[in-house]
Design a protein around this motif. Sequence first.
Motif, PDB file in Angstrom:
ATOM      1  N   ASN A  67      11.308  40.703  26.526  1.00 27.71           N
ATOM      2  CA  ASN A  67      12.717  40.820  26.906  1.00 27.71           C
ATOM      3  C   ASN A  67      12.902  41.947  27.917  1.00 27.71           C
ATOM      4  O   ASN A  67      12.554  43.085  27.650  1.00 27.71           O
ATOM      5  N   GLN A  68      13.436  41.597  29.084  1.00 30.54           N
ATOM      6  CA  GLN A  68      13.729  42.617  30.094  1.00 30.54           C
ATOM      7  C   GLN A  68      14.975  43.391  29.668  1.00 30.54           C
ATOM      8  O   GLN A  68      15.869  42.804  29.074  1.00 30.54           O
ATOM      9  N   PRO A  69      15.060  44.699  29.991  1.00 31.66           N
ATOM     10  CA  PRO A  69      16.299  45.433  29.725  1.00 31.66           C
ATOM     11  C   PRO A  69      17.464  44.791  30.488  1.00 31.66           C
ATOM     12  O   PRO A  69      17.283  44.360  31.622  1.00 31.66           O
ATOM     13  N   VAL A  70      18.605  44.746  29.845  1.00 30.48           N
ATOM     14  CA  VAL A  70      19.783  44.106  30.433  1.00 30.48           C
ATOM     15  C   VAL A  70      20.892  45.151  30.508  1.00 30.48           C
ATOM     16  O   VAL A  70      21.068  45.941  29.576  1.00 30.48           O
ATOM     17  N   SER A  71      21.634  45.175  31.613  1.00 27.05           N
ATOM     18  CA  SER A  71      22.734  46.142  31.732  1.00 27.05           C
ATOM     19  C   SER A  71      24.006  45.546  31.128  1.00 27.05           C
ATOM     20  O   SER A  71      24.096  44.329  30.938  1.00 27.05           O
ATOM     21  N   MET A  72      25.001  46.394  30.868  1.00 26.46           N
ATOM     22  CA  MET A  72      26.272  45.897  30.340  1.00 26.46           C
ATOM     23  C   MET A  72      26.929  44.952  31.352  1.00 26.46           C
ATOM     24  O   MET A  72      27.578  43.984  30.967  1.00 26.46           O
ATOM     25  N   ALA A  73      26.740  45.238  32.639  1.00 25.48           N
ATOM     26  CA  ALA A  73      27.338  44.368  33.665  1.00 25.48           C
ATOM     27  C   ALA A  73      26.732  42.958  33.570  1.00 25.48           C
ATOM     28  O   ALA A  73      27.448  41.961  33.689  1.00 25.48           O
ATOM     29  N   GLU A  74      25.417  42.894  33.334  1.00 26.36           N
ATOM     30  CA  GLU A  74      24.774  41.580  33.177  1.00 26.36           C
ATOM     31  C   GLU A  74      25.232  40.893  31.892  1.00 26.36           C
ATOM     32  O   GLU A  74      25.429  39.681  31.854  1.00 26.36           O
ATOM     33  N   MET A  75      25.430  41.705  30.846  1.00 29.51           N
ATOM     34  CA  MET A  75      25.932  41.117  29.589  1.00 29.51           C
ATOM     35  C   MET A  75      27.320  40.522  29.777  1.00 29.51           C
ATOM     36  O   MET A  75      27.630  39.458  29.258  1.00 29.51           O
ATOM     37  N   ALA A  76      28.143  41.249  30.546  1.00 32.53           N
ATOM     38  CA  ALA A  76      29.509  40.755  30.779  1.00 32.53           C
ATOM     39  C   ALA A  76      29.483  39.423  31.526  1.00 32.53           C
ATOM     40  O   ALA A  76      30.441  38.660  31.473  1.00 32.53           O
ATOM     41  N   LYS A  77      28.358  39.147  32.207  1.00 31.01           N
ATOM     42  CA  LYS A  77      28.216  37.862  32.901  1.00 31.01           C
ATOM     43  C   LYS A  77      27.499  36.824  32.048  1.00 31.01           C
ATOM     44  O   LYS A  77      27.119  35.759  32.552  1.00 31.01           O
ATOM     45  N   GLY A  78      27.248  37.156  30.771  1.00 29.52           N
ATOM     46  CA  GLY A  78      26.739  36.120  29.870  1.00 29.52           C
ATOM     47  C   GLY A  78      25.292  36.245  29.435  1.00 29.52           C
ATOM     48  O   GLY A  78      24.792  35.392  28.719  1.00 29.52           O
ATOM     49  N   GLN A  79      24.620  37.328  29.849  1.00 31.87           N
ATOM     50  CA  GLN A  79      23.244  37.488  29.386  1.00 31.87           C
ATOM     51  C   GLN A  79      23.179  38.197  28.034  1.00 31.87           C
ATOM     52  O   GLN A  79      24.129  38.821  27.601  1.00 31.87           O
ATOM     53  N   SER A  80      22.029  38.107  27.395  1.00 31.21           N
ATOM     54  CA  SER A  80      21.738  38.864  26.170  1.00 31.21           C
ATOM     55  C   SER A  80      22.912  38.726  25.182  1.00 31.21           C
ATOM     56  O   SER A  80      23.440  37.624  25.003  1.00 31.21           O
ATOM     57  N   CYS A  81      23.340  39.808  24.571  1.00 31.86           N
ATOM     58  CA  CYS A  81      24.439  39.754  23.597  1.00 31.86           C
ATOM     59  C   CYS A  81      25.671  39.056  24.182  1.00 31.86           C
ATOM     60  O   CYS A  81      26.434  38.413  23.464  1.00 31.86           O
ATOM     61  N   GLY A  82      25.838  39.175  25.485  1.00 31.75           N
ATOM     62  CA  GLY A  82      27.005  38.604  26.154  1.00 31.75           C
ATOM     63  C   GLY A  82      27.038  37.082  26.166  1.00 31.75           C
ATOM     64  O   GLY A  82      28.056  36.485  26.522  1.00 31.75           O
ATOM     65  N   ALA A  83      25.931  36.439  25.745  1.00 34.13           N
ATOM     66  CA  ALA A  83      25.937  34.979  25.625  1.00 34.13           C
ATOM     67  C   ALA A  83      27.025  34.549  24.637  1.00 34.13           C
ATOM     68  O   ALA A  83      27.604  33.474  24.774  1.00 34.13           O
ATOM     69  N   CYS A  84      27.296  35.376  23.650  1.00 33.38           N
ATOM     70  CA  CYS A  84      28.356  35.069  22.670  1.00 33.38           C
ATOM     71  C   CYS A  84      29.466  36.116  22.686  1.00 33.38           C
ATOM     72  O   CYS A  84      30.628  35.787  22.448  1.00 33.38           O
ATOM     73  N   HIS A  85      29.100  37.373  22.933  1.00 35.44           N
ATOM     74  CA  HIS A  85      30.105  38.435  22.863  1.00 35.44           C
ATOM     75  C   HIS A  85      30.907  38.474  24.163  1.00 35.44           C
ATOM     76  O   HIS A  85      30.777  39.390  24.980  1.00 35.44           O
ATOM     77  N   ASN A  86      31.720  37.421  24.320  1.00 31.02           N
ATOM     78  CA  ASN A  86      32.493  37.227  25.540  1.00 31.02           C
ATOM     79  C   ASN A  86      33.987  37.102  25.252  1.00 31.02           C
ATOM     80  O   ASN A  86      34.759  36.666  26.085  1.00 31.02           O
ATOM     81  N   GLN A  88      35.278  35.041  23.243  1.00 24.98           N
ATOM     82  CA  GLN A  88      35.580  33.698  22.751  1.00 24.98           C
ATOM     83  C   GLN A  88      34.755  33.372  21.511  1.00 24.98           C
ATOM     84  O   GLN A  88      35.296  33.177  20.447  1.00 24.98           O
ATOM     85  N   LYS A  89      33.434  33.362  21.667  1.00 26.21           N
ATOM     86  CA  LYS A  89      32.589  33.101  20.493  1.00 26.21           C
ATOM     87  C   LYS A  89      32.560  34.316  19.557  1.00 26.21           C
ATOM     88  O   LYS A  89      32.428  34.180  18.359  1.00 26.21           O
ATOM     89  N   ALA A  90      32.624  35.487  20.138  1.00 24.31           N
ATOM     90  CA  ALA A  90      32.618  36.726  19.341  1.00 24.31           C
ATOM     91  C   ALA A  90      33.258  37.832  20.187  1.00 24.31           C
ATOM     92  O   ALA A  90      33.446  37.664  21.396  1.00 24.31           O
ATOM     93  N   PHE A  91      33.568  38.955  19.560  1.00 23.30           N
ATOM     94  CA  PHE A  91      34.267  40.049  20.268  1.00 23.30           C
ATOM     95  C   PHE A  91      33.526  40.422  21.563  1.00 23.30           C
ATOM     96  O   PHE A  91      32.313  40.395  21.624  1.00 23.30           O
ATOM     97  N   THR A  92      34.286  40.806  22.570  1.00 22.84           N
ATOM     98  CA  THR A  92      33.705  40.973  23.911  1.00 22.84           C
ATOM     99  C   THR A  92      32.947  42.290  24.123  1.00 22.84           C
ATOM    100  O   THR A  92      33.314  43.320  23.556  1.00 22.84           O
ATOM    101  N   VAL A  93      31.930  42.232  24.960  1.00 25.56           N
ATOM    102  CA  VAL A  93      31.188  43.440  25.348  1.00 25.56           C
ATOM    103  C   VAL A  93      31.977  44.309  26.321  1.00 25.56           C
ATOM    104  O   VAL A  93      31.588  45.439  26.593  1.00 25.56           O
ATOM    105  N   ALA A  94      33.084  43.774  26.845  1.00 23.32           N
ATOM    106  CA  ALA A  94      33.887  44.574  27.768  1.00 23.32           C
ATOM    107  C   ALA A  94      34.705  45.634  27.027  1.00 23.32           C
ATOM    108  O   ALA A  94      35.250  46.545  27.638  1.00 23.32           O
TER     109      ALA A  94
END
Length: 180
Positions: A67-86, A88-94
């Motif tokens: 697993n490559q390190p992922v930034s919060m900005a990438e998560m906000a675009k749907g990677q890593s935890c952000g695949a669900c924490h958006n 809608q599916k779960a509380f947002t990473v923003a």
Amino acid sequence: MLKHFPVLFLILLLPSLVSARWIDDIAVIENSAVGTVAFSHYQHLEALGKNCVFCHNEVFNIDPQKNQPVSMAEMAKGQSCGACHNGQKAFTVAENCASCHPLGDIVFNVAEGDASFSHEVHTEMYSCSDCHPDLFIPDRSRNQRVSMDEMSAGASCGACHDGDTAFSVDENCSSCHAME
Ligand code: HEC
Ligand code: HEC
Ligand code: HEC
Ligand code: HEC
Ligand code: HEC
Ligand code: HEC
């Protein structure tokens, strides 16, 4: 129906026994900027059903090395935890930073007496972005040490501890430092 109850019960129970026994609850994700983030398998299996393929191996490989390190900005675009924490599916990473990032007390080593900073006290009054990343990068190794003179001029703690927004760094030494 009733006579099937024990069987049904076992079928429902089995996956939780399996997951509880065979995988560790907490997977720890190491990040060079913010230290560690703990991920709970049990809480997720509870929320999502015992469905490993929601995450493995597309979102996360079970081999941490892969697993490559992922930034919060990438998560906000749907990677890593952000695949669900958006949001809608779960509380947002923003937002909800403290749900995933443990916020301990910070100790600054100072020869005359260590200075302490409490996230708990400050996050009751401010949100993360009031301090991060402009005043403090949330990574100890990347912040320059600041002198009291620079704080008096408004740097670091002095951005608020100016005798107006909060008690001044020109006095109250023992409010922050372990000194008499
Ligand atoms: C909601 C997402 C999610 C689900 C669902 C999930 N996992 Fe994971 N799993 C993770 C994450 C995140 C990690 C940590 C990855 C890392 O360290 O880079 C991980 C790590 C692992 C590891 C490696 C553990 C370690 O400590 O190195 C194993 C084994 C594993 N998962 C098995 C499973 C199995 C079996 C299931 C289904 C019962 C499952 N996982 C369901 C997210 C998930
Ligand atoms: C496959 C979807 C999915 C992925 C990927 C995922 N989560 Fe979650 N997570 C959920 C759901 C669904 C919940 C429960 C609903 C909610 O709280 O919004 C949840 C809840 C949580 C909670 C609250 C647990 C509790 O009940 O106290 C934390 C903390 C959390 N996730 C952290 C993470 C972290 C860290 C990652 C990435 C390493 C991650 N999640 C990846 C779906 C996911
Ligand atoms: C759903 C869980 C989750 C939430 C919510 C979350 N983070 Fe993160 N954050 C992580 C994980 C996991 C990593 C480590 C990712 C990696 O190394 O691959 C991380 C990494 C970071 C990093 C280092 C990478 C980077 O982007 O510079 C910073 C800084 C950070 N988080 C700050 C925040 C802030 C501020 C918030 C709130 C606005 C927040 N996080 C909300 C899970 C979360
Ligand atoms: C009033 C200012 C302030 C606020 C608000 C604040 N922080 Fe911090 N944070 C700090 C200071 C100061 C440090 C230590 C910086 C250093 O060591 O150079 C820090 C360090 C961190 C670290 C690194 C932890 C470590 O042990 O070094 C993380 C992660 C972090 N903050 C996350 C957050 C998150 C998430 C929020 C919001 C929930 C938040 N902070 C709100 C001031 C603040
Ligand atoms: C964004 C503004 C802001 C920043 C930056 C900030 N503080 Fe504060 N702090 C406050 C406010 C507001 C209070 C509460 C008002 C008061 O006590 O005057 C407070 C209260 C405190 C307290 C008293 C807490 C208690 O237990 O009652 C301490 C100690 C403290 N801050 C230390 C620090 C240190 C050390 C730093 C720098 C690492 C720092 N603060 C940075 C705004 C800030
Ligand atoms: C709001 C909290 C706060 C107050 C009030 C405060 N300090 Fe500090 N002080 C700190 C922090 C945090 C550091 C470490 C900063 C760093 O390393 O980036 C520090 C660093 C220092 C240092 C080492 C750097 C230098 O300038 O030599 C000395 C000495 C010091 N403080 C003395 C004092 C004295 C004396 C007072 C009272 C007049 C005082 N401080 C008031 C938070 C505070």
